[in-house]
Design an enzyme around this catalytic site. Sequence first.
Site, mmCIF file in Angstrom:
data_model
loop_
_atom_site.group_PDB
_atom_site.id
_atom_site.type_symbol
_atom_site.label_atom_id
_atom_site.label_comp_id
_atom_site.label_asym_id
_atom_site.label_seq_id
_atom_site.Cartn_x
_atom_site.Cartn_y
_atom_site.Cartn_z
ATOM 1 N N SER A 66 0.824 -1.209 0.000
ATOM 2 C CA SER A 66 0.000 0.000 0.000
ATOM 3 C C SER A 66 0.855 1.255 0.000
ATOM 4 C CB SER A 66 -0.930 0.008 1.216
ATOM 5 O OG SER A 66 -1.844 -1.059 1.162
ATOM 6 N N ALA A 67 0.231 2.346 -0.390
ATOM 7 C CA ALA A 67 0.915 3.633 -0.433
ATOM 8 C C ALA A 67 1.280 4.092 0.980
ATOM 9 C CB ALA A 67 0.030 4.674 -1.105
#
Length: 602
Positions: free
Chosen positions: A131-132
């Site tokens: 994920s970011a």
Amino acid sequence: MALNMRDDEDIDFQRQRFQHPDDADDMDINSDSDGDAEQAEEQAQQPQRRDRIPLHHFLRLIGGGRVIERDVAADNDELVTNLKRSGVIIQDTAIKAMRMCPRNMFVPEQHQDEAFTDSPIRLEELDFNVSAPHMHASCLEALDLEPGHKVLDVGAGCGIINACAAYMVGRTGLSVGIDIRKAAVKLAVSNIKRLKATSQDFASQASVCKIELHNVFMPSNKHQGQYDRVHVGASCPPDRLAALLPLLRPQGGIIVTPVSPNDLRMIKVNANGDVTQKVISQVRYSELELPNDTEIIMATLKMKRHAQTAVPPPPSTYAQDVATITSHTGYSSSSGSSGSEQSGFMMPASKDSSEVEGSAGSGSRRMWPTRVAKYLSSCSGNLGSSESVRGKDSIPQGPADNGNVKLELADLGPTDLLLMGNGWSIPVHRHVLNNRSDLCRARHDSGMRDAEDNELHVPEHFAKDAIETFLHYLYYDKVDSRTSPQHVVAVLHVAHYYGAGRLVGLCEAILAKELKRGDRDDEGTNEAAAALLVLADESGLTKLRAVCLDYIVHHYAAVSLTEGYQSLNSHQRDLIAAESCALYAHLRGMLREVAARKALPE
């Protein structure tokens, strides 16, 4: 609005010149309508250009937000500084954790050029996304972690959330990650290990990190009610949220999870069970991989069956008994001769751990005699056959904190009691028997005339080798793991008669283990199940009885054809029927729960 997308989920659209009001130098705010018309005509004559931009940029635009270009930061510190400047991350502990756990440490080598970009990274070779960073920051803040907390990360992936959480909860806390992919578990373990090796601060300040292969929706007593905080790294269907609540401790806690189709929610549970939900942002995560209802039901039945048939050995009192024995006036702490030379006592020497575990390479399955019922219904000398079938598994000896405590024969002094059997005798130490056997202790304390006799007669049907195994237990608190099941039955009768409760429990555990690992296609095992049920029922061995009932219910077609089953009395057949009905009722209850499953109230 935050959006966590795969790179291949961007969209194409006819790009316009969207500009922020701050970019006034690039705009002619005083141009008249004629100029606008001329400009439009020029643009119409120019070839149209289709540009590809990330979907999260597009949604920011139509929502009135400003396009934030995801430039690559020079390093992890700059990445975290950018997140702090933009207001994504505020808590000092979360900021320190993200600095302590640089993203490049958790990204495979071929993706290092993406490590400091605030966007998700697709690991095609491992079939999951990292994920970011802004999503990691948002989740860590929402979890509101404190020192001492126990945290579970569902879908641990690369392990970065686990590492950050471990740092935030400190040495008194615990960070556990689970994932259904072996490759992900391996990656997370490797990443955290490398971080500990390269960062002394992390190694000295972070909690223990555990990464396990498990699906959180499969039943497991190991994780139920254990955690203060739970983070989920993939999107959970609304009707499965309730299954996450039992992971929290009874006093409640917080769960942060994406919820289909596009919510990031914080779920709070207080001590009285009240549940509240709050949408933190709109996100897009990949879906959790869920087991189907049949898999869950079968796993639940298996877990319940395992719990019902567990036969833990009773705790040991050996250390206390040895302390009492060695304080006896007849005990000498210095002796230069062996016990057998000094006293004539010929008990085998205490077996070391390798002997207890059996011979290497002897992995053949023990087989029950076909006509086992006759062995289990009596205490005849046939029970103690000297030719035991060898096996590799160790007999569970149960919880004991004996350390190096053991009785030294050389220090016990001369034997003062002779066990008399049918054509044999064994010299022993009276004080050992009085402290380790309830019957011998009661005989000694009775004050009767024969209490001080130098001979103690053993019931004629007790075989010598069964008595030797019994005595070996009294002196060393161990049972040889290579003992055959039929010999264990003989020892059990001896232990029951002489009041050695822990030895009875050990024999019960051995027989239960042998039956559970038995082959249902083996006639001897099926015969043994019914015969052992009789033994357990008549001897009050409740744990062994539970194992026998479980085996018979699950292998009823084969067991019901045996001679042992035909000899069961009405009470024992009623026990089998009751076990079957209880299993059926439990299954129906689980099916009703599945049918009534609903989403948590908003």
